[in-house]
Design an enzyme around this catalytic site. Structure first.
Site, PDB file in Angstrom:
ATOM      1  N   ARG A 182      -5.983 -16.683   7.585  1.00 20.26           N
ATOM      2  CA  ARG A 182      -6.899 -15.979   8.496  1.00 20.26           C
ATOM      3  C   ARG A 182      -7.596 -14.826   7.766  1.00 20.26           C
ATOM      4  O   ARG A 182      -7.347 -14.580   6.575  1.00 20.26           O
ATOM      5  CB  ARG A 182      -6.138 -15.451   9.705  1.00 20.26           C
TER       6      ARG A 182
ATOM      7  N   ILE B 245      -9.769 -12.187   5.808  1.00 22.15           N
ATOM      8  CA  ILE B 245     -10.514 -12.218   4.546  1.00 22.15           C
ATOM      9  C   ILE B 245     -10.112 -13.437   3.713  1.00 22.15           C
ATOM     10  O   ILE B 245     -10.953 -14.096   3.092  1.00 22.15           O
ATOM     11  CB  ILE B 245     -10.253 -10.902   3.761  1.00 22.15           C
TER      12      ILE B 245
ATOM     13  N   ASP C 188       6.667 -17.750   2.193  1.00 21.14           N
ATOM     14  CA  ASP C 188       6.593 -16.290   2.162  1.00 21.14           C
ATOM     15  C   ASP C 188       6.584 -15.893   0.682  1.00 21.14           C
ATOM     16  O   ASP C 188       7.547 -16.185  -0.041  1.00 21.14           O
ATOM     17  CB  ASP C 188       7.822 -15.729   2.891  1.00 21.14           C
TER      18      ASP C 188
ATOM     19  N   ALA D 147      -2.940 -11.875   0.116  1.00 24.90           N
ATOM     20  CA  ALA D 147      -1.943 -11.549   1.152  1.00 24.90           C
ATOM     21  C   ALA D 147      -1.623 -10.058   1.102  1.00 24.90           C
ATOM     22  O   ALA D 147      -1.397  -9.496   0.032  1.00 24.90           O
ATOM     23  CB  ALA D 147      -0.680 -12.366   0.944  1.00 24.90           C
ATOM     24  N   GLY D 148      -1.633  -9.434   2.255  1.00 22.85           N
ATOM     25  CA  GLY D 148      -1.335  -8.009   2.286  1.00 22.85           C
ATOM     26  C   GLY D 148      -0.957  -7.591   3.692  1.00 22.85           C
ATOM     27  O   GLY D 148      -1.366  -8.229   4.670  1.00 22.85           O
TER      28      GLY D 148
ATOM     29  N   ASN E  47      -5.008   7.578   2.078  1.00 24.66           N
ATOM     30  CA  ASN E  47      -5.261   7.610   3.515  1.00 24.66           C
ATOM     31  C   ASN E  47      -4.022   8.138   4.240  1.00 24.66           C
ATOM     32  O   ASN E  47      -2.903   7.759   3.889  1.00 24.66           O
ATOM     33  CB  ASN E  47      -5.568   6.184   3.986  1.00 24.66           C
TER      34      ASN E  47
ATOM     35  N   TYR F  98       0.962   1.890   1.557  1.00 21.71           N
ATOM     36  CA  TYR F  98      -0.160   0.957   1.370  1.00 21.71           C
ATOM     37  C   TYR F  98      -1.077   1.420   0.225  1.00 21.71           C
ATOM     38  O   TYR F  98      -1.438   0.638  -0.661  1.00 21.71           O
ATOM     39  CB  TYR F  98      -0.932   0.873   2.684  1.00 21.71           C
TER      40      TYR F  98
ATOM     41  N   THR G  30     -11.309  -7.208  10.959  1.00 24.66           N
ATOM     42  CA  THR G  30     -10.345  -8.326  10.971  1.00 24.66           C
ATOM     43  C   THR G  30      -9.195  -7.979  11.921  1.00 24.66           C
ATOM     44  O   THR G  30      -9.141  -6.878  12.471  1.00 24.66           O
ATOM     45  CB  THR G  30      -9.719  -8.591   9.575  1.00 24.66           C
TER      46      THR G  30
END
Ligand SMILES: NC(=O)c1ccc[n+]([C@@H]2O[C@H](COP(=O)([O-])OP(=O)(O)OC[C@H]3O[C@@H](n4cnc5c(N)ncnc54)[C@H](O)[C@@H]3O)[C@@H](O)[C@H]2O)c1
Length: 442
Positions: A214, A216, A258, A286-287, A343, A349, A383
């Site tokens: 799904r 991006i 996974d 994947a993230g 951030n 992250y 997204t």
């Protein structure tokens, strides 16, 4: 897409009521396959300091695009060469060329500036470096109202040929790069493939997209397939339905695993070697996010983000570096502007996304297979990952940028497609932001 300011009726109403909300420009996008007339409909002028380099790119761009000069009333694209500028006075040529054309550039127009760092004389170095600042400022100045983008291609290797720059410029002049602006991209690798046509650039290439079910990743899988690649969508078993549906649509394969599982990299490697023989493109997409300020962050939230976004990415790439990559394979990894700017609530992250840039840079230089590695750093993209953010966080993400809106997964996917293709053979070890000129970290 759920950006209410892209809604035609609402935009009309704001206009009629004369409510002074700065509405974002409607971006023109082209998500069709690359074609021989990618740029033919665009009137692109080439100007700059006179040199052999300028004349060569002028000739090549004249073949690819509609003919134009800086004296035309309206132009869709402008390429300005600063190659050979060595003194402060030389920079006046840049000033004049842009000043005289800036009002003639059509909505959704493209400006590509080309510079070259070719000797270590401090003044020349300063002059060429100063063009970075000029390009970034210009992108902020002229992009907000009508979607004009400005990007700089900076040659840092003496042996880079003009055709390498023109290949990269094809992407930055096209409507596949609508959400990319204010970027300084090094063109640093020579001896790329000369291409006579961009059609089906990835024909018969084998590609993996992690997290491809799904968002991006799915958009990237579609772009790679569109250009002729055979795509293996890797995602968690829970994403089976989406992964199978997409695999069916793009005549690819879903491989459900996974990527943090201990032997997942070896399993994937063995699967590729057995069924495809080699891997040409690896998209490390994947993230996950597990946002919390550090005082409130659990060790599980810390570990899970590091494991998916960085540890598994390194493990998978290293496994294919040992065995599986074809000569000159392309690795494209997803970073984020959070990894550049940092951030609040995202120490875990941001750490991983900065780590992705470091890993990319290192393997781009140190590998014996001559593979390419580049990173993509999206800004705010509409997204599932961003859908559930609080309203004001979303609004900040969208509006604090030159283009005043969030991007679409397709915008990131087109950049991934470019970096997976021979069009980007001159570019290695770089990260490119696809952020609409986000003010964060710029
Ligand atoms: N959306 C944005 O605004 C944005 C901004 C910057 C960077 N990014 C990065 O782009 C990438 C894709 O983001 P997205 O918004 O499409 O996310 P998304 O959540 O919509 O999709 C991520 C996909 O990765 C898969 N995945 C997660 N953990 C996995 C694992 N352990 N093994 C295999 N697959 C796994 C998920 O199942 C999902 O299909 C991520 O790396 C993200 O950090 C996104």
């Amino acid at each position: 897409m759920n950006d209410y300011l892209q809604n035609k009726n609402l935009r009309q109403l704001l206009k009629v009521l004369n409510i002074p909300i700065p509405v974002p420009p409607i971006l023109k996008r082209n998500n069709n396959p690359y074609s021989d007339d990618e740029l033919q409909q665009k009137k692109i002028a080439v100007a700059g300091k006179s040199s052999d380099f300028l004349h060569q790119i002028q000739q090549e761009i004249r073949i690819l695009a509609g003919d134009a000069t800086i004296y035309d009333a309206v132009i869709d694209g402008l390429v300005v060469s600063c190659v050979g500028m060595q003194t402060i006075e030389d920079l006046e040529d840049l000033f004049t060329n842009i000043k005289n054309t800036v009002r003639k550039i059509a909505a959704n127009g493209r400006v590509v500036i080309v510079s070259k760092v070719d000797n270590m004389n401090p003044t020349t170095f300063a002059v060429q470096k100063s063009i970075d600042g000029f390009a970034r400022a210009l992108s902020k100045e002229i992009g907000g109202k009508n979607g004009i983008t400005v990007n700089l291609l900076k040659i840092t290797n003496e042996d880079v040929q003009p055709y390498e720059v023109v290949k990269a410029a094809t992407f930055f002049l096209s409507d596949k790069s609508s959400f990319i602006t204010g970027q300084v991209v090094e063109v640093n690798r020579d001896k790329g493939q000369e291409i006579s046509s961009p059609v089906r650039l990835l024909h018969e290439q084998v590609a993996i997209v992690t997290g491809g079910a799904r968002g991006i990743g799915a958009a990237a899988a579609k772009v790679l397939h569109r250009e002729g690649a055979r795509v293996i969508i890797v995602d968690v078993p829970q994403a089976k339905e989406d992964a199978d549906r997409l695999a069916n649509e793009i005549e690819g394969e879903a491989f459900l695993i996974d990527i943090t599982k201990e032997d997942s990299a070896t399993q994937l490697q063995q699967h590729i070697l057995k069924n495809y023989g080699k891997l040409d493109i690896l998209v490390n997409n994947a993230g996950i996010t597990r946002d919390k300020t550090i005082a409130k962050m659990s060790i599980d939230q810390w570990r899970s983000v590091l494991n998916v976004n960085l540890k598994a990415l390194i493990e998978l790439t290293n496994t294919f570096l040992q065995d599986g990559f074809s000569e000159k394979a392309k690795v494209v990894s997803l970073s984020s502007i959070s990894g550049i700017a940092g951030n609040v609530g995202q120490t875990n992250y941001s750490l991983t996304k900065a780590g992705v840039i470091g890993f990319t840079n290192s393997i781009a230089q140190n590998n014996n297979k001559k593979i390419y590695a580049n990173a993509v750093a999206p800004g705010f993209i509409e997204t599932k990952m961003t859908e559930n953010l609080p309203f004001f966080v979303k609004e900040g993400g969208r509006r604090l940028s030159t283009l005043k809106q969030g991007g679409l997964p397709e915008d990131v996917a087109e950049l991934i497609g470019f970096l997976a293709s021979p069009l980007s053979d001159g570019i290695n070890g770089q990260y490119i932001r696809v952020c609409g000129g986000s003010m964060l970290g710029a």
